[in-house]
Enzyme design. Sequence first.
Site, short mmCIF file in Angstrom:
data_model
loop_
_atom_site.label_atom_id
_atom_site.label_comp_id
_atom_site.label_asym_id
_atom_site.label_seq_id
_atom_site.Cartn_x
_atom_site.Cartn_y
_atom_site.Cartn_z
N ASN A 239 0.85 -1.19 0.00
CA ASN A 239 0.00 0.00 0.00
C ASN A 239 0.89 1.24 0.00
O ASN A 239 2.13 1.14 -0.01
CB ASN A 239 -0.98 -0.02 1.18
CG ASN A 239 -0.28 -0.02 2.54
OD1 ASN A 239 0.84 0.46 2.69
ND2 ASN A 239 -0.94 -0.60 3.54
N GLU B 4 3.40 1.44 2.90
CA GLU B 4 4.49 0.46 2.78
C GLU B 4 5.46 0.83 1.67
O GLU B 4 6.68 0.67 1.81
CB GLU B 4 3.88 -0.92 2.53
CG GLU B 4 3.14 -1.46 3.75
CD GLU B 4 2.12 -2.54 3.40
OE1 GLU B 4 1.52 -3.10 4.34
OE2 GLU B 4 1.92 -2.82 2.20
N ASP C 56 -5.80 -7.77 2.04
CA ASP C 56 -5.86 -9.22 1.83
C ASP C 56 -6.81 -9.57 0.68
O ASP C 56 -6.55 -10.50 -0.09
CB ASP C 56 -6.33 -9.92 3.11
CG ASP C 56 -5.33 -9.81 4.24
OD1 ASP C 56 -4.11 -9.83 3.97
OD2 ASP C 56 -5.75 -9.70 5.41
#
Length: 335
Positions: free
Chosen positions: A212, A215, A283
């Site tokens: 994301n 990150e 996820d």
Amino acid sequence: MELVTVDKLLFYINSFKNQKILVVGDLIADKFVIGDPERLSREAPVLILRHRDEHILPGGGANAASNIASLQAQVSLAGLLGDDLAGKQLQNELIQRKINIDNLIVDNSRPTSVKMRVLAGGEQIVKQQVVRIDHLEDSPLKQELEEKFLDELDRLLQDLDGILLSDYGNGLFTKRIRQEIIAKARKLNIPVAVDSRYNLAGFKQATIATPNLEEASAAVGRELLEQAEVDWAGEKLREELLLDYLLITQGGAGMTLFSADKVPYHIPAANFSEVFDVTGAGDTVVGTLLLALAAGAQPEEAIHLANHAAGIVVRKSGVATVDPVELRAEVKKNA
């Protein structure tokens, strides 16, 4: 690339049930404790809740596996649990979701990682999260368990259509495990998708990684505020990590795919105006993306499916999943 069409996307969704996916991940038991508000405490300015219910749902890599199983694929899960009540409850939940747990390793020396959320609200009231308490074990995997896992690796990789590595920083992914899974999967031509919370640089030569914005910013050492900065970071990371593809998810700003010899491919977020809860959306994205690639989709097509799936799950409360019926309807609605 060829035009992304509704018929193609529906074809891939219908093919999900034929895909055999291995999820290797840090497993977390997401525990929810629900209470009815009664009054303020005289001991401190806090609510007193009368306990009403509690349950455990799959978190971390277990949630990634649950997302793939919800889309009707054949899923096996490899990871680490403690020999405790939370671990047993999580295993029972995974079995109910038709996830193969034969490859789970029980470590008697460490507890199952648990994220406990305390929610206040009765049946007729919208539940409000009051506090979250994390009990996470992040020590590296013991050498004997690492050896046990690697001894089983060749068997685990047989007859697979895709592998998802779900790294939440809880100690499963030693350097040796990371490298051997990716190297052996490449030899077998099995696509490997990586979702790593803190160590993206440790998964070189995977097929695709899905950081994301936060990150990706951490991986390049600077905050990414503009799309031009995202494009620069994506190209840099894909090249440095020797990835075939890199996908940066950007919340309300959509997602951008990076490929060798192609300009960045950006798509807007699906239904972001209807966001209720983003818990577990990452996820959902990586699971749907890997399934689409395993079913034969081009990466540009795969991210459209992942985007639609994320658009569904963020409209649900808590750690949620998407099923093929919902995903087909979403694709048709946004045609």
